[in-house]
Design a protein around this motif. Structure first.
Motif, PDB file in Angstrom:
ATOM      1  N   TYR A 454      31.090  56.723  -8.653  1.00  0.00           N
ATOM      2  CA  TYR A 454      31.065  55.973  -9.913  1.00  0.00           C
ATOM      3  C   TYR A 454      30.879  54.499  -9.575  1.00  0.00           C
ATOM      4  O   TYR A 454      31.677  53.912  -8.848  1.00  0.00           O
ATOM      5  N   ILE A 455      29.798  53.930 -10.068  1.00  0.00           N
ATOM      6  CA  ILE A 455      29.496  52.521  -9.779  1.00  0.00           C
ATOM      7  C   ILE A 455      29.502  51.757 -11.100  1.00  0.00           C
ATOM      8  O   ILE A 455      28.691  52.030 -11.989  1.00  0.00           O
ATOM      9  N   ALA A 456      30.420  50.805 -11.217  1.00  0.00           N
ATOM     10  CA  ALA A 456      30.499  49.964 -12.417  1.00  0.00           C
ATOM     11  C   ALA A 456      31.153  48.650 -12.034  1.00  0.00           C
ATOM     12  O   ALA A 456      32.338  48.617 -11.721  1.00  0.00           O
ATOM     13  N   GLU A 457      30.378  47.606 -12.038  1.00  0.00           N
ATOM     14  CA  GLU A 457      30.888  46.261 -11.744  1.00  0.00           C
ATOM     15  C   GLU A 457      30.962  45.459 -13.045  1.00  0.00           C
ATOM     16  O   GLU A 457      30.193  45.724 -13.975  1.00  0.00           O
ATOM     17  N   THR A 467      13.882  54.827 -11.400  1.00  0.00           N
ATOM     18  CA  THR A 467      12.805  55.529 -10.689  1.00  0.00           C
ATOM     19  C   THR A 467      13.175  55.657  -9.214  1.00  0.00           C
ATOM     20  O   THR A 467      13.654  54.696  -8.610  1.00  0.00           O
ATOM     21  N   LEU A 468      12.921  56.820  -8.648  1.00  0.00           N
ATOM     22  CA  LEU A 468      13.140  57.057  -7.223  1.00  0.00           C
ATOM     23  C   LEU A 468      11.893  56.637  -6.456  1.00  0.00           C
ATOM     24  O   LEU A 468      10.766  56.913  -6.880  1.00  0.00           O
ATOM     25  N   SER A 469      12.096  55.972  -5.310  1.00  0.00           N
ATOM     26  CA  SER A 469      10.958  55.516  -4.504  1.00  0.00           C
ATOM     27  C   SER A 469      10.255  56.710  -3.850  1.00  0.00           C
ATOM     28  O   SER A 469      10.855  57.775  -3.676  1.00  0.00           O
ATOM     29  N   PRO A 470       8.970  56.548  -3.461  1.00  0.00           N
ATOM     30  CA  PRO A 470       8.228  57.664  -2.851  1.00  0.00           C
ATOM     31  C   PRO A 470       8.871  58.201  -1.573  1.00  0.00           C
ATOM     32  O   PRO A 470       8.766  59.393  -1.278  1.00  0.00           O
ATOM     33  N   ASN A 471       9.543  57.339  -0.804  1.00  0.00           N
ATOM     34  CA  ASN A 471      10.192  57.819   0.420  1.00  0.00           C
ATOM     35  C   ASN A 471      11.594  58.380   0.168  1.00  0.00           C
ATOM     36  O   ASN A 471      12.252  58.842   1.101  1.00  0.00           O
ATOM     37  N   GLY A 472      12.071  58.334  -1.086  1.00  0.00           N
ATOM     38  CA  GLY A 472      13.347  58.932  -1.441  1.00  0.00           C
ATOM     39  C   GLY A 472      14.568  58.150  -1.015  1.00  0.00           C
ATOM     40  O   GLY A 472      15.695  58.655  -1.110  1.00  0.00           O
ATOM     41  N   LYS A 473      14.379  56.896  -0.563  1.00  0.00           N
ATOM     42  CA  LYS A 473      15.517  56.119  -0.059  1.00  0.00           C
ATOM     43  C   LYS A 473      16.116  55.168  -1.080  1.00  0.00           C
ATOM     44  O   LYS A 473      17.262  54.738  -0.917  1.00  0.00           O
ATOM     45  N   TRP A 474      15.337  54.797  -2.098  1.00  0.00           N
ATOM     46  CA  TRP A 474      15.796  53.746  -3.006  1.00  0.00           C
ATOM     47  C   TRP A 474      15.671  54.174  -4.461  1.00  0.00           C
ATOM     48  O   TRP A 474      14.779  54.947  -4.823  1.00  0.00           O
ATOM     49  N   LEU A 475      16.555  53.632  -5.268  1.00  0.00           N
ATOM     50  CA  LEU A 475      16.499  53.799  -6.721  1.00  0.00           C
ATOM     51  C   LEU A 475      16.233  52.440  -7.354  1.00  0.00           C
ATOM     52  O   LEU A 475      16.998  51.493  -7.149  1.00  0.00           O
ATOM     53  N   ALA A 476      15.138  52.333  -8.101  1.00  0.00           N
ATOM     54  CA  ALA A 476      14.826  51.094  -8.811  1.00  0.00           C
ATOM     55  C   ALA A 476      15.354  51.225 -10.241  1.00  0.00           C
ATOM     56  O   ALA A 476      14.934  52.118 -10.984  1.00  0.00           O
ATOM     57  N   CYS A 477      16.290  50.357 -10.610  1.00  0.00           N
ATOM     58  CA  CYS A 477      16.942  50.445 -11.924  1.00  0.00           C
ATOM     59  C   CYS A 477      16.594  49.213 -12.750  1.00  0.00           C
ATOM     60  O   CYS A 477      16.872  48.078 -12.328  1.00  0.00           O
ATOM     61  N   GLN A 478      16.016  49.445 -13.918  1.00  0.00           N
ATOM     62  CA  GLN A 478      15.677  48.344 -14.830  1.00  0.00           C
ATOM     63  C   GLN A 478      16.946  47.920 -15.563  1.00  0.00           C
ATOM     64  O   GLN A 478      17.493  48.660 -16.372  1.00  0.00           O
ATOM     65  N   SER A 479      17.442  46.735 -15.233  1.00  0.00           N
ATOM     66  CA  SER A 479      18.698  46.255 -15.808  1.00  0.00           C
ATOM     67  C   SER A 479      18.426  45.410 -17.048  1.00  0.00           C
ATOM     68  O   SER A 479      17.393  44.734 -17.140  1.00  0.00           O
ATOM     69  N   MET A 480      19.370  45.448 -17.988  1.00  0.00           N
ATOM     70  CA  MET A 480      19.184  44.736 -19.252  1.00  0.00           C
ATOM     71  C   MET A 480      19.358  43.222 -19.130  1.00  0.00           C
ATOM     72  O   MET A 480      19.230  42.524 -20.126  1.00  0.00           O
ATOM     73  N   ASP A 481      19.669  42.726 -17.934  1.00  0.00           N
ATOM     74  CA  ASP A 481      19.746  41.274 -17.741  1.00  0.00           C
ATOM     75  C   ASP A 481      18.452  40.749 -17.123  1.00  0.00           C
ATOM     76  O   ASP A 481      18.465  39.757 -16.381  1.00  0.00           O
ATOM     77  N   ASN A 482      17.319  41.426 -17.426  1.00  0.00           N
ATOM     78  CA  ASN A 482      15.985  41.011 -16.981  1.00  0.00           C
ATOM     79  C   ASN A 482      15.848  41.018 -15.462  1.00  0.00           C
ATOM     80  O   ASN A 482      15.253  40.104 -14.876  1.00  0.00           O
ATOM     81  N   ARG A 494      24.743  52.090  -2.357  1.00  0.00           N
ATOM     82  CA  ARG A 494      25.100  50.673  -2.456  1.00  0.00           C
ATOM     83  C   ARG A 494      23.972  49.861  -3.082  1.00  0.00           C
ATOM     84  O   ARG A 494      22.799  50.179  -2.928  1.00  0.00           O
ATOM     85  N   LEU A 495      24.369  48.767  -3.739  1.00  0.00           N
ATOM     86  CA  LEU A 495      23.385  47.841  -4.289  1.00  0.00           C
ATOM     87  C   LEU A 495      22.798  47.001  -3.161  1.00  0.00           C
ATOM     88  O   LEU A 495      23.527  46.418  -2.367  1.00  0.00           O
ATOM     89  N   ASN A 496      21.468  46.967  -3.110  1.00  0.00           N
ATOM     90  CA  ASN A 496      20.786  46.136  -2.115  1.00  0.00           C
ATOM     91  C   ASN A 496      20.610  44.742  -2.714  1.00  0.00           C
ATOM     92  O   ASN A 496      19.719  44.522  -3.546  1.00  0.00           O
ATOM     93  N   LYS A 497      21.464  43.807  -2.310  1.00  0.00           N
ATOM     94  CA  LYS A 497      21.464  42.474  -2.911  1.00  0.00           C
ATOM     95  C   LYS A 497      20.258  41.634  -2.505  1.00  0.00           C
ATOM     96  O   LYS A 497      19.976  40.608  -3.118  1.00  0.00           O
ATOM     97  N   LYS A 498      19.564  42.062  -1.450  1.00  0.00           N
ATOM     98  CA  LYS A 498      18.376  41.318  -1.012  1.00  0.00           C
ATOM     99  C   LYS A 498      17.137  41.708  -1.813  1.00  0.00           C
ATOM    100  O   LYS A 498      16.130  41.012  -1.773  1.00  0.00           O
ATOM    101  N   LYS A 499      17.209  42.838  -2.511  1.00  0.00           N
ATOM    102  CA  LYS A 499      16.044  43.311  -3.265  1.00  0.00           C
ATOM    103  C   LYS A 499      16.373  43.248  -4.755  1.00  0.00           C
ATOM    104  O   LYS A 499      16.830  44.217  -5.354  1.00  0.00           O
ATOM    105  N   ILE A 500      16.172  42.109  -5.348  1.00  0.00           N
ATOM    106  CA  ILE A 500      16.349  41.943  -6.789  1.00  0.00           C
ATOM    107  C   ILE A 500      15.065  41.321  -7.334  1.00  0.00           C
ATOM    108  O   ILE A 500      14.651  40.244  -6.894  1.00  0.00           O
ATOM    109  N   PHE A 501      14.439  42.009  -8.271  1.00  0.00           N
ATOM    110  CA  PHE A 501      13.138  41.582  -8.797  1.00  0.00           C
ATOM    111  C   PHE A 501      13.336  40.953 -10.167  1.00  0.00           C
ATOM    112  O   PHE A 501      13.848  41.597 -11.090  1.00  0.00           O
ATOM    113  N   LYS A 502      12.914  39.686 -10.268  1.00  0.00           N
ATOM    114  CA  LYS A 502      13.111  38.923 -11.507  1.00  0.00           C
ATOM    115  C   LYS A 502      11.776  38.363 -11.993  1.00  0.00           C
ATOM    116  O   LYS A 502      10.762  38.479 -11.326  1.00  0.00           O
TER     117      LYS A 502
END
Length: 578
Positions: A454-457, A467-482, A494-502
């Motif tokens: 359960y992940i909730a911060e 969306t799951l990445s083609p290699n199956g290692k990452w989950l890309a989540c569209q967050s409501m904070d843009n 775990r959340l990858n803090k280095k990979k945040i797309f804005k």
């Protein structure tokens, strides 16, 4: 005293006889003169002993009282007592070591409070009555004992008004006013208003028989419309838009074409992907916004689209790019669609609270599923041996698992606190990840209705597209904070803090994210109708294209093409970019 003297005398005589016998001579002790000093004096003046009293001097009660004695249990004092009377001790003398503050009776920190209760309304009523009429109820008299002598102030006025309070007197005036204007006060409940006399059938116009019949029909339609949709479900039908369903070899449109320039049968990933720059085709046929698009499994030569016009359409991606078939069967907007592994069947979820299973080739509706809640997302289990099972995220916070063969619910995952928005299978389909309006991400083992992760911060927002990445290692989540957040899809999530797309604006919209096949780019639509493309390594926003007039809700990168991206929007169009 006499007995004591006698004993002394006898004691003296005994001792004297002994002395006499020893000495042989002496005085006679029995002589009265000899014992005269031991006897009490008689006939002369008597002497009395003083009586000693150890008790201190205490003043008499009348001596300490300076006024009338006050009983501490009294609730009312009929005279004006002095200070000394008020603070005189209840019993006994004054304690010289007790201060004035200690002497006063206390039952709270600030002094003594008598237990009393007075309703705020009662107090205000009496205060206003006194200020208006000059009299009020005597507070020392109970309400049960009220009489003409129970008033203080202007008692004559109280007798004249029969003890009416200011509120009762006001109500009487209002009643008089009612009587003058519209009859008795009791008739006010049956008063139908100033237009009541025109409602009489003699004076008013009555609808004719034809008009009455038409009104009855309209009323019946409204009642039928207001009923539950399950009573009158939408009729399922399909429309084939191509001339021939089969080619000269008897193959349907589900067959993977061989003449498109690339081998769609293999799972080869392009070595290098490039940024799409121009629009090369537009699929138009939906009359309202397109809510979801899905490519045919493995090959991607067909495109399935779900729209808010309640229809689902199947399109060609190559050759003429025609609309092949339209599936009609939902009475409200279609929310989500999902192919099975082979692509021969697909599920649709709509706002009419129905989930429907369709045959991709014939267009037939095979079966319907509902639990009377709105399904927000639907997914087949990707395992080959579990193709008869699918899960749907519902508006009532549950994830429901159905079996197609029995048309029954076989499992419920009920742990979310809000509507379930997405379901994504990870870890070789042994687990699935769900996101919800409760701003959390939960990971489930298949067929176990308790989430093991359960992940909730506090800083997290709702993530309505994953969306799951083609290699199956990452989950890309569209967050409501843009932002697009990246979670690890293996082990710890775990959340990858280095990979945040804005850099895009998506707040309030579930814009679907996708990866390029070689994992070098991330694509997403936004609320302004733009297609945004980021570099995966640097998270830099590389390119932005104005794709749609309204919200660009989904973007798919073709799995076998180097630079082909398909977008759909709420303007009802589906576009191909290269």
């Amino acid at each position: 005293m006499s007995s004591a003297i006698e004993s002394l005398v006898s004691y003296g005589s005994d001792s004297g006889s002994e002395n006499e016998s020893e000495s042989g001579s002496g005085h006679d002790i029995a002589n009265p003169d000899a014992t005269a000093h031991l006897k009490p004096l008689t006939g002369g003046p008597t002497m009395t002993l003083a009586v000693l009293n150890a008790a201190p001097e205490v003043a008499v009660k009348e001596g300490v009282e300076t006024g009338k004695h006050l009983d501490p249990s009294l609730k009312e004092v009929t005279f004006n007592p002095t200070f000394e009377t008020l603070f005189a001790p209840e019993f006994g003398p004054v304690n010289p070591f007790k201060s004035q503050q200690m002497t006063a009776p206390r039952n709270m920190l600030s002094g003594y409070a008598e237990p009393a209760h007075l309703n705020d309304f009662m107090f205000e009523r009496e205060r206003r009555t006194f200020s208006t009429f000059g009299y009020a109820l005597d507070p020392s008299v109970g309400t049960a004992e009220v009489s003409t002598t129970s008033y203080i102030g202007a008692v004559d006025e109280a007798e004249k008004n029969k003890g009416l309070t200011v509120f009762e007197a006001g109500a009487k005036k209002t009643e008089k006013r009612k009587k003058v204007k519209g009859g008795e006060a009791g008739e006010i409940e049956t008063f139908l208003g100033p237009w009541a006399k025109y409602a009489d059938e003699k004076d008013g116009a009555k609808p004719s028989e034809e008009e009455q019949k038409e009104l009855d029909e309209i009323t019946a339609k409204r009642q039928k419309k207001g009923r539950n949709e399950e009573e009158a479900p939408a009729e399922e039908k399909t429309v084939l838009h191509v001339k021939d369903m089969y080619d000269y070899q008897g193959r349907s449109y589900l067959h993977v074409p061989q003449d498109v320039g690339i081998n769609l049968r293999t799972a080869d990933v392009p070595d290098k992907c490039y940024l799409p720059k121009k629009q090369i085709h537009v699929w138009s046929g939906h009359t309202k916004g397109v809510s979801a698009i899905r490519l045919f499994p493995a090959s991607g030569h067909l495109l399935l689209s779900a729209s808010m016009d309640c229809k689902i359409k199947l399109w060609e991606v190559y050759n003429e790019r025609r609309c092949i078939r339209t599936f009609i069967g939902h009475s409200k907007a279609v929310r989500d669609i999902c192919f099975n592994n082979s692509g021969t069947q697909f599920m649709s979820a709509a706002y009419d609270r129905c989930l429907k299973l369709w045959d991709s080739e014939t267009g037939q509706c095979i079966s319907k599923f509902t639990n009377r809640k709105v399904p927000y997302c639907v997914k087949f289990n990707p395992d080959e041996d579990k193709q008869n099972l699918f899960v749907a995220g519902m508006s009532d916070k549950k994830i429901v698992q159905w079996d197609i063969r029995t048309n029954e619910v076989v499992q419920e995952y009920d742990r979310h606190l809000g509507a379930v928005n997405t379901i994504t299978f990870v870890d070789e389909n042994r687990r699935f990840v769900s996101t919800s309006d409760d701003k959390s991400l939960r990971v489930w083992e298949w067929d176990i209705p308790v989430d093991f992760k359960y992940i909730a911060e506090p800083s997290m927002h709702s993530m309505p597209a994953v969306t799951l990445s083609p290699n199956g290692k990452w989950l890309a989540c569209q967050s409501m904070d843009n932002q697009i957040l990246i979670f690890g899809a293996q082990n710890r999530f775990r959340l990858n803090k280095k990979k945040i797309f804005k850099g895009h604006m998506v707040a309030g919209y579930a814009c679907q994210v996708d990866f390029s096949p070689d994992m070098s780019y991330v694509v997403s639509g936004d609320a302004d109708g733009k297609l945004n493309i980021w570099d995966w390594k640097t998270t830099k926003l590389y390119h932005r294209i104005k794709a749609h007039d309204k919200v660009c809700i989904s973007a798919l990168w073709h799995p076998h093409e180097t630079s082909k991206v398909i977008t759909c929007g709420w303007d009802g169009q589906i576009k191909l970019w290269d």
